[in-house]
Design a protein around this motif. Structure first.
Motif, PDB file in Angstrom:
ATOM      1  N   GLU A 119       0.834  -1.193   0.000  1.00  0.00           N
ATOM      2  CA  GLU A 119       0.000   0.000   0.000  1.00  0.00           C
ATOM      3  C   GLU A 119       0.870   1.244   0.000  1.00  0.00           C
ATOM      4  OE1 GLU A 119      -2.152  -2.955   2.838  1.00  0.00           O
ATOM      5  OE2 GLU A 119      -0.112  -2.265   2.451  1.00  0.00           O
ATOM      6  N   GLY A 154      -0.865   6.901   1.838  1.00  0.00           N
ATOM      7  CA  GLY A 154      -1.352   7.400   3.115  1.00  0.00           C
ATOM      8  C   GLY A 154      -0.642   8.687   3.511  1.00  0.00           C
ATOM      9  N   TRP A 179     -10.451  -3.569   0.922  1.00  0.00           N
ATOM     10  CA  TRP A 179      -9.794  -2.576   1.758  1.00  0.00           C
ATOM     11  C   TRP A 179     -10.386  -2.681   3.165  1.00  0.00           C
ATOM     12  CZ3 TRP A 179      -5.687   0.313   0.327  1.00  0.00           C
ATOM     13  CH2 TRP A 179      -5.428   0.469  -1.036  1.00  0.00           C
ATOM     14  N   ARG A 211      -9.601  -1.232   7.450  1.00  0.00           N
ATOM     15  CA  ARG A 211      -8.896  -0.235   8.250  1.00  0.00           C
ATOM     16  C   ARG A 211      -8.969  -0.600   9.725  1.00  0.00           C
ATOM     17  NH1 ARG A 211     -12.932   4.980   7.325  1.00  0.00           N
ATOM     18  NH2 ARG A 211     -14.682   4.253   8.640  1.00  0.00           N
ATOM     19  N   ARG A 258     -10.185  -4.438  13.283  1.00  0.00           N
ATOM     20  CA  ARG A 258     -10.079  -4.127  11.865  1.00  0.00           C
ATOM     21  C   ARG A 258     -11.461  -4.198  11.221  1.00  0.00           C
ATOM     22  NH1 ARG A 258      -5.821  -7.768   9.177  1.00  0.00           N
ATOM     23  NH2 ARG A 258      -7.433  -9.336   9.558  1.00  0.00           N
ATOM     24  N   VAL A 300     -13.874  -1.945   4.687  1.00  0.00           N
ATOM     25  CA  VAL A 300     -14.129  -0.648   4.075  1.00  0.00           C
ATOM     26  C   VAL A 300     -14.796  -0.823   2.703  1.00  0.00           C
ATOM     27  CG1 VAL A 300     -13.069   1.437   3.133  1.00  0.00           C
ATOM     28  CG2 VAL A 300     -12.207   0.443   5.272  1.00  0.00           C
ATOM     29  N   THR A 322     -13.504   2.621  -4.749  1.00  0.00           N
ATOM     30  CA  THR A 322     -12.409   1.713  -5.062  1.00  0.00           C
ATOM     31  C   THR A 322     -12.447   1.353  -6.540  1.00  0.00           C
ATOM     32  OG1 THR A 322     -11.249  -0.310  -4.402  1.00  0.00           O
ATOM     33  CG2 THR A 322     -13.655  -0.406  -4.453  1.00  0.00           C
ATOM     34  N   ASP A 360     -12.197   8.667  10.106  1.00  0.00           N
ATOM     35  CA  ASP A 360     -11.604   7.825   9.062  1.00  0.00           C
ATOM     36  C   ASP A 360     -10.129   7.529   9.334  1.00  0.00           C
ATOM     37  OD1 ASP A 360     -13.468   9.679   6.630  1.00  0.00           O
ATOM     38  OD2 ASP A 360     -13.909   7.671   7.391  1.00  0.00           O
ATOM     39  N   TYR A 366      -4.767   1.662   6.944  1.00  0.00           N
ATOM     40  CA  TYR A 366      -5.555   1.055   5.880  1.00  0.00           C
ATOM     41  C   TYR A 366      -4.774  -0.090   5.240  1.00  0.00           C
ATOM     42  CZ  TYR A 366      -9.151   4.616   6.078  1.00  0.00           C
ATOM     43  OH  TYR A 366     -10.197   5.415   6.487  1.00  0.00           O
ATOM     44  N   TYR A 367      -5.476  -1.198   5.062  1.00  0.00           N
ATOM     45  CA  TYR A 367      -4.873  -2.400   4.497  1.00  0.00           C
ATOM     46  C   TYR A 367      -5.612  -2.823   3.238  1.00  0.00           C
ATOM     47  CZ  TYR A 367      -2.989  -2.933   9.237  1.00  0.00           C
ATOM     48  OH  TYR A 367      -2.350  -2.745  10.446  1.00  0.00           O
ATOM     49  N   CYS A 368      -4.870  -3.302   2.258  1.00  0.00           N
ATOM     50  CA  CYS A 368      -5.520  -3.978   1.152  1.00  0.00           C
ATOM     51  C   CYS A 368      -5.322  -5.489   1.329  1.00  0.00           C
ATOM     52  CB  CYS A 368      -4.988  -3.526  -0.200  1.00  0.00           C
ATOM     53  SG  CYS A 368      -3.285  -3.977  -0.552  1.00  0.00           S
ATOM     54  N   GLY A 372      -0.055  -2.253   5.294  1.00  0.00           N
ATOM     55  CA  GLY A 372      -0.834  -1.124   5.777  1.00  0.00           C
ATOM     56  C   GLY A 372      -0.186   0.222   5.514  1.00  0.00           C
TER      57      GLY A 372
END
Length: 119
Positions: free
Chosen positions: A6, A9, A36, A38, A45, A48, A70, A90, A94-96, A112
């Motif tokens: 990622e 950010g 996604w 977060r 977690r 999203v 997205t 928010d 954030y993780y994919c 992240g």
């Protein structure tokens, strides 16, 4: 070796925008749906958004619907999260993540990227 990395950010004021990217390698990207998630400090977690293999179908958490989008570029092995009208709540890491289209379980995760939103 599968890697999800990622980027994008950072710090933004409330009401601002950021675009996160997640570059995938070591897998056939177009075979995987992407998600996604977060995680804020002290919280679990949370989901999203998710996008299917083709990019034609997306699902969002109610908390981000209408503000986050997205998308993916299968030629670049990259998935994006465009975040607009950001709110203090928010702020999170954030993780994919990647899952096969026939499963709800995400099998690969990125490391992240931090998003900080100030009022």
């Amino acid at each position: 070796q599968v890697q999800l990395v990622e980027s994008g950010g950072g710090w933004v004021q409330a009401g601002g925008s950021l675009r996160l990217s997640c570059a995938a390698s070591g897998l056939t990207f177009s075979n995987y749906a992407m998600g996604w998630f977060r995680q804020a400090p002290g919280k679990e977690r949370d989901f999203v958004a998710t996008i299917d293999r083709s990019g034609r179908s997306t699902i969002y958490a109610d908390s981000v619907k209408g503000r986050f989008t997205t998308s993916r570029d299968n030629a670049k092995n990259t998935v994006y999260l465009q975040m607009s009208n950001l709110k203090v709540e928010d702020a999170a890491v954030y993780y994919c993540a990647a899952r096969t289209s026939t499963s709800t379980r995400y099998v690969y995760w990125g490391q992240g990227t931090q998003v900080t939103v100030s009022s």
